[in-house]
Design an enzyme around this catalytic site. Structure first.
Site, PDB file in Angstrom:
ATOM      1  N   GLN A 156      26.954  36.742  33.470  1.00 24.49           N
ATOM      2  CA  GLN A 156      28.316  36.568  32.629  1.00 24.49           C
ATOM      3  C   GLN A 156      28.718  34.906  32.513  1.00 24.49           C
ATOM      4  O   GLN A 156      29.798  34.647  31.837  1.00 24.49           O
ATOM      5  CB  GLN A 156      29.080  37.360  32.715  1.00 24.49           C
ATOM      6  CG  GLN A 156      28.819  38.808  32.724  1.00 24.49           C
ATOM      7  CD  GLN A 156      29.789  40.026  33.198  1.00 24.49           C
ATOM      8  OE1 GLN A 156      29.376  40.733  34.071  1.00 24.49           O
ATOM      9  NE2 GLN A 156      30.969  39.638  32.471  1.00 24.49           N
TER      10      GLN A 156
ATOM     11  N   ARG B 204      35.597  45.818  34.074  1.00 22.20           N
ATOM     12  CA  ARG B 204      36.201  45.896  32.543  1.00 22.20           C
ATOM     13  C   ARG B 204      37.404  45.625  32.788  1.00 22.20           C
ATOM     14  O   ARG B 204      38.395  46.524  32.287  1.00 22.20           O
ATOM     15  CB  ARG B 204      35.798  46.939  32.051  1.00 22.20           C
ATOM     16  CG  ARG B 204      35.646  46.869  30.538  1.00 22.20           C
ATOM     17  CD  ARG B 204      35.222  47.972  29.656  1.00 22.20           C
ATOM     18  NE  ARG B 204      35.339  47.561  28.179  1.00 22.20           N
ATOM     19  CZ  ARG B 204      34.746  48.234  27.430  1.00 22.20           C
ATOM     20  NH1 ARG B 204      33.946  49.043  27.431  1.00 22.20           N
ATOM     21  NH2 ARG B 204      34.994  47.966  25.971  1.00 22.20           N
ATOM     22  N   CYS B 205      38.166  44.760  33.801  1.00 18.05           N
ATOM     23  CA  CYS B 205      39.397  44.287  33.806  1.00 18.05           C
ATOM     24  C   CYS B 205      39.562  42.947  34.142  1.00 18.05           C
ATOM     25  O   CYS B 205      38.695  42.563  34.796  1.00 18.05           O
ATOM     26  CB  CYS B 205      40.051  45.558  34.730  1.00 18.05           C
ATOM     27  SG  CYS B 205      40.033  45.144  36.355  1.00 18.05           S
TER      28      CYS B 205
ATOM     29  N   GLU C  43      39.328  45.011  27.349  1.00 15.04           N
ATOM     30  CA  GLU C  43      39.447  45.756  28.439  1.00 15.04           C
ATOM     31  C   GLU C  43      40.575  46.649  28.397  1.00 15.04           C
ATOM     32  O   GLU C  43      40.812  47.633  29.599  1.00 15.04           O
ATOM     33  CB  GLU C  43      39.722  44.832  29.760  1.00 15.04           C
ATOM     34  CG  GLU C  43      38.263  44.041  29.932  1.00 15.04           C
ATOM     35  CD  GLU C  43      38.531  42.771  30.927  1.00 15.04           C
ATOM     36  OE1 GLU C  43      37.590  42.459  31.225  1.00 15.04           O
ATOM     37  OE2 GLU C  43      39.556  42.205  31.018  1.00 15.04           O
TER      38      GLU C  43
END
Ligand SMILES: Cc1cc2nc3c(=O)[nH]c(=O)nc-3n(C[C@H](O)[C@H](O)[C@H](O)COP(=O)(O)OP(=O)(O)OC[C@H]3O[C@@H](n4cnc5c(N)ncnc54)[C@H](O)[C@@H]3O)c2cc1C
Lengths: 793, 289
Positions: free
Chosen positions: A221, A368-369, A738
């Site tokens: 990523q 996801r945060c 998110e």
């Protein structure tokens, strides 16, 4: 004629995702699809036990197998100073174990062979003699004065503590509690979960001795961070390192860190002078790569009788596994946990955080945060519900009383963040209306007649997305800005590159829409490229919802730079001075004479064929964007659930989501992100976690026990929107990838707990599996997910 | 997936398949739907020298009711066929209720009923269904065919009483004397999950009197649990609150659950009892022809 922005695929167009064209045809290009001539295959031998001293490793039988090219051990890595590598949180992590193994699944050896079958067979031939040590599987055990020290490799390490950290105003908060009418408390555990992208981690390292160039194809990523890290760790010159991330089959934070497999594959390629492919299997991914959460959260709230919150205390104890490898800004040891309560007007707060090593997989990635924001908001909304209950106040009303009001923005939170905008009450009202809150008591009574329990749960939150600014946010000292590079070809078509990396998130679609919005070039005429460090400008990558807030802003800024030059070209073409030029979407014209104009495409052609004397040819630019602040999307999620008290099974009757992520570039993609996030939130609330038994065996190391929800059980979600443009972002956008994972879980849990209020139950730890709900119902007691339980049938 | 090396054979007749198994001397494994074998190959829990794929043997995918109502399910009948069969839904309610609860829709298109029974997974749904229905398995080996009653078929977890050189040809479910009733309930954490607790109830009813009853459980013991003795609470009786409670209590007592991450032993036993009651209550209020 004025351009129709939606028609050209600009801002607000629900444009179909251009990347889907290849995905739905099976033409995506993932790491495992790449085949290089002469490529070898690597398999990792993992530790079957959680904690053990390595007495000996015998690799001779593996070496003897035909087709085996190389067998690497920790000792061989150590000889090249590569047995340990730095983590993103200033700790060290074993690449291949030398002295001890510290979690089940840890990398012990690697076999490089002609094909993956041989590599796997050869791993089975390696004999490792382990002397078993007592495993530590939770922070309570880790903190024990007599506990065995897990990190005896680290000079100066005392016990198993990773850090102590605090923030807030302790004295003032103590005073608020002394003055309180009511003190409300809650204690819970946010269980360990895993991002579990469909595509596991993997790479192909290709070192060319003739050119000295190392090319690594990998599922990262954040490819530029990898390049920097490889330059540092492998001591290769940075210009000779090329990281290429082809299509990524999901990341969710799991693909931010650098894993041992990458390092070993690189060394293997250098030693064998062949490309070496390493593709992790699903279990390898689940048991060794970055997990999320695993935090005990305790806290209390000082309250005035009329419902006003006077102060908050938080205490977190986090489990980091064997190595502190959280991917997070270096200033904050427990991520942005202190973003809790940002939407509430609270005079003072204090937080104390402690982290421990355990014999579990390392990680603590932001699944996801935005760096522990999920835990923060979950705790916040669980605490708020407990407080409303203790005061005997309606849960919606209690929130309303304490919200930061719209006109109070920008607002400094008790923990020191500055929120930029917010209409929390408006979101709540839309949500309450949609779920028919007024009628809930009647519905509940009706359900009771059928022997069913009904509950309604609210979760309202605002969260900080899009790190940095560079003053406060860095990873390993590298500031968290981002970048975009835009080239306009002579035909008016364009190539855009950014330092972010899409991973199923639609960058190729939305980035073009931002350019279309700024320049009036149809989105279909813009090619978006990311993920190749030889061509993309430097960026910190995609995670923590930072791409639209940071790279997205850079795109708007670079397009504006290009437009500024195009204006000069337009003035030249129209033979007027630049000051007399006006802009409308896709076109410059002469002030006072709208008919007389040139299009952006005309300007592009002129940049190559008819530039004025003295002007540099070409039409392209680069922008680096350092955001002034984080962006603050906010949302209200409300769940209505029905419980079968005989089994503890609960169903979602209705779920309402009201999201404000500022200006929506592509509403369809935004909705997709919210739906996906809510699905993950539901998973965590209902079924999903990773736990360990007393021996440190992971439960949840495969898809039989680590449950991903399917379309069958996932409830339907009703989406609503509020749009409050971000005041400091060039196009008014905020992060959104998110929000729903962050705010969603508390809505489900609060709903189940709401149904159980009358039973005197205050907390059930996630996941709220039927057996836990049933236990709470029949005992009237809280149910905690920890300490660990025995493994399955 | 990277299983150990194995030889693959794909015979076209049952006889050929048996020859291969016989020659394999226990080192050959049958591949039917592959939904249990392939995961085991992947995890290297199974490493047979040879895999004998029976999918190319024609004529094994039948669902047939005899004139007397005896049901035959061929070795290549997939879970999905049973789920979608109108005949089954009309005449064998226990199978009809279980079919949509087995695995997930994707697995159901491949996995076979007979393969599942052979696999004898303690959490498998079909072995339990077969025990409750008092079924039997017809197997064929070098010396011909023989019939094994379900009570003798499942020996333990993943163990059945077939010889290595035999193939299960079909499952047989006896005809009811009256009307077949019953049901199947399963507590799972998610679609596609194996049972935390499953209950199969098969009833044979004349009017509202129970003339035959079978019970079996999955997920709550080291093997599929035969709870057929609970029939004694119902035979010759109507389904009343009292008889239902008695039967449910007997079944629950037969469960051998363990406490684990899916719940406590007591919880699972409670679920078994609750599910038995629910199925029986549903059948008692049903209009009986
Ligand atoms: C994701 C997933 C979820 C699942 N969930 C469930 C569930 O909820 N409930 C459930 O009951 N099952 C479940 N299963 C298992 C599934 O039902 C399998 O299909 C079934 O257990 C085996 O049938 P098969 O035809 O696939 O057999 P195979 O996998 O081909 O074989 C299984 C075993 O039986 C033997 N065998 C197969 N056929 C014969 C034969 N004719 N004669 C002799 N031996 C034979 C094989 O040699 C092998 O040892 C699940 C499977 C998966 C992958």
């Amino acid at each position: 004629m004025k351009l129709d922005e939606v028609k050209i695929g600009g801002m607000g167009a629900s444009r179909r995702r251009v990347e889907d064209n290849r995905f739905i045809r099976g033409k995506g290009n993932y790491v495992d699809d790449i085949v290089l001539p002469g490529m070898l295959h690597m398999e990792i031998l993992r530790s079957p036990v959680a904690h053990a001293r390595i007495k000996s490793i015998d690799t001779s039988a593996a070496w003897d197998m035909p087709g085996v090219r190389l067998v690497l051990t920790g000792e061989m890595m150590a000889a090249r100073n590569l047995a340990w590598m730095p983590t993103l949180s200033y700790d060290t992590q074993a690449v291949l174990a030398t002295d001890k193994v510290r979690f089940q699944g840890q990398e012990v050896c690697a076999v490089i062979a002609d094909d993956p079958y041989i590599a796997k067979d050869a791993c089975g031939k390696i004999v490792v003699d382990y002397e078993i040590l007592p495993p530590i599987v939770n922070p309570v055990q880790a903190a024990d004065a007599n506990a065995i020290q897990i990190r005896d490799d680290k000079a100066g390490q005392v016990g198993n503590k990773v850090f102590d950290w605090e923030i807030g105003d302790k004295a003032r908060t103590d005073k608020a509690f002394a003055d309180a009418d009511v003190v409300s408390k809650i204690e819970l555990h946010y269980p360990r979960t895993h991002p579990s992208p469909m595509e596991t981690c993997g790479s192909i390292a290709d070192y060319d001795r003739a050119t000295g160039k190392l090319t690594v194809y990998m599922t990262s990523q954040a490819p530029h961070i990898v390049r920097a890290a490889v330059a540092m760790v492998a001591e290769l010159p940075e210009q000779n390192i090329r990281i290429v991330t082809p299509d990524i089959g999901g990341g969710f934070g799991n693909k931010v860190p650098i894993y041992p497999g990458y390092v070993v594959a690189i060394l293997a390629s250098i030693l064998t002078e062949k490309p070496v492919k390493w593709i992790e299997d699903k279990t390898g991914n689940l048991i060794s790569t970055g997990f999320g959460r695993d935090v005990y959260l305790k806290g209390e709230m000082a309250l005035r009788k009329d419902g006003k919150i006077l102060g908050v205390r938080m205490n977190t104890i986090s489990d980091h596994g064997a190595f502190f490898s959280d991917a997070q800004p270096s200033k904050f040891k427990i991520g942005l946990m202190h973003s809790a309560f940002a939407c509430y007007d609270i005079p003072t707060a204090h937080m104390f955080a402690t982290g421990y090593y355990t014999n579990k997989a390392p990680g603590g990635v932001a699944y996801r945060c935005s760096f522990r924001v999920t835990e923060a908001m979950f705790f916040q909304e669980r605490m708020v519900q407990a407080a409303a209950d203790d005061l005997g106040m309606d849960q919606a009303e209690f929130r309303r009383v304490n919200f930061v009001k719209d006109e109070q923005h920008p607002h400094r939170t008790a923990f020191g963040f500055l929120t930029d905008s917010g209409q929390y009450e408006k979101c709540l009202d839309i949500g309450l209306e949609a779920i028919n809150y007024k009628n809930f008591a009647a519905e509940k009574a009706e359900a009771a007649k059928r022997g069913r329990l009904l509950g309604i749960g609210i979760s309202v939150m605002t969260e900080p997305l899009g790190a940095g600014n560079s003053r406060e946010y860095d990873i390993l000292g590298i500031k968290m800005f981002d970048s975009a590079e835009l080239r306009i070809h002579m035909s008016g078509k364009a190539l855009l590159r950014t330092g972010s990396r899409g991973q199923g998130t639609g960058h190729e679609t939305t980035w073009a829409q931002i350019v279309a919005h700024e320049l009036g070039i149809p989105a279909d005429d813009i090619l978006v490229e990311e993920g190749d460090t030889d061509t993309a400008p430097f960026g910190m990558g995609t995670y923590a919802s930072r791409s639209t807030p940071v790279a997205g802003a850079a795109i708007a800024m670079v397009a504006r730079k290009v437009r500024a030059k195009a204006r000069k070209l337009a003035a030249h073409l129209l033979e007027v001075s630049e000051e007399d030029i006006e802009w409308e979407l896709g076109r410059f014209y002469v002030r006072g004479n709208q008919e007389r104009g040139v299009t952006i495409q005309d300007c592009a052609m002129a940049a190559y064929s008819n530039m004025p004397d003295g002007m540099e040819p070409g039409l392209e630019n680069v922008a680096y964007y350092d955001p002034p602040n984080l962006t603050w999307p906010f949302a209200c999620y409300i769940a209505k659930v029905e419980i079968d008290p005989e089994t503890g099974v609960w169903d979602v009757l209705q779920f309402v989501a009201v999201d404000d992520c500022g200006v929506r570039i592509n509403p369809m993609i935004v909705e997709g992100q919210i739906m996906g996030g809510l699905t993950e939130a539901y998973a965590m609330a209902n079924m999903q976690y990773q736990t360990y038994d007393e021996e440190g065996n992971i439960i949840g190391g495969n898809y039989m026990d680590f449950l991903l929800p399917t379309a069958w059980e996932t409830p339907g979600f009703e989406l609503y929107e509020v749009v409050t443009p971000c005041p400091h972002h060039p196009i008014g956008a905020k992060g959104v990838g998110e929000c729903a994972t962050v705010g969603g879980p508390a809505a489900f849990v609060n709903a189940v707990m709401n149904a159980l209020t009358e039973k005197g139950v205050r907390n059930i730890d996630m996941p709220l599996m039927p057996n836990r709900v049933y236990e709470a119902l029949t005992t009237g007691k809280d149910v905690y997910g920890m300490p660990p339980v025995r493994s399955g049938n | 997936m990277y299983p150990s090396r194995f030889k693959y054979e794909s015979p076209n007749t049952v006889e050929e398949a048996i020859k291969l198994l016989d020659a394999g001397k226990g080192e050959a494994k049958i591949l039917a739907g592959g939904q249990s074998l392939v995961p085991m190959l992947k995890l290297r829990f199974a490493f047979p020298e040879q895999v004998v794929d029976i999918n190319n043997i024609p004529g094994l995918d039948y669902i047939r009711f005899d004139a007397d109502g005896t049901l035959h399910i061929g070795a290549l009948v997939r879970h999905e066929h049973l789920e979608k069969s109108l005949e089954i839904s009309k005449r064998q309610p226990t199978i009809a209720a279980a079919a949509p609860l087995v695995a997930d829709p994707i697995v159901r298109t491949r996995g076979t009923f007979v393969g599942s029974v052979c696999h004898a997974d303690p959490q498998g749904d079909w072995a339990a269904t077969m025990i409750a229905l008092n079924g039997s398995i017809i197997v064929q080996g070098p010396k011909g065919k023989r019939t094994i009653a379900m009570k003798d078929f499942v020996l333990g977890p993943y163990a059945n009483s077939m010889n290595y050189n035999e193939i299960a040809i079909e499952a047989v479910i006896p005809a009811p004397q009256g009307v077949a009733r019953g049901g199947y309930l399963k507590l799972e954490r998610r679609v596609g999950d194996f049972a935390t607790a499953s209950v199969a109830v098969a009833l044979d009813m004349k009017g509202d009197v129970v003339v035959g009853a079978g019970f079996a459980l999955a997920g709550v013991g080291g093997k599929t649990i035969d709870a057929n003795e609970a029939a004694s609470a119902l035979l010759g009786q109507k389904l009343t609150e009292a008889t239902i409670a008695k039967a449910a209590a007997i079944v629950a007592a037969k469960a051998e659950p363990r406490t684990d991450h899916r719940g406590s032993a007591e919880y699972k036993r409670h679920i078994v009892e609750t599910f038995v009651k629910r199925i029986l209550v549903a059948n008692s209020t049903q209009k009986v022809a």
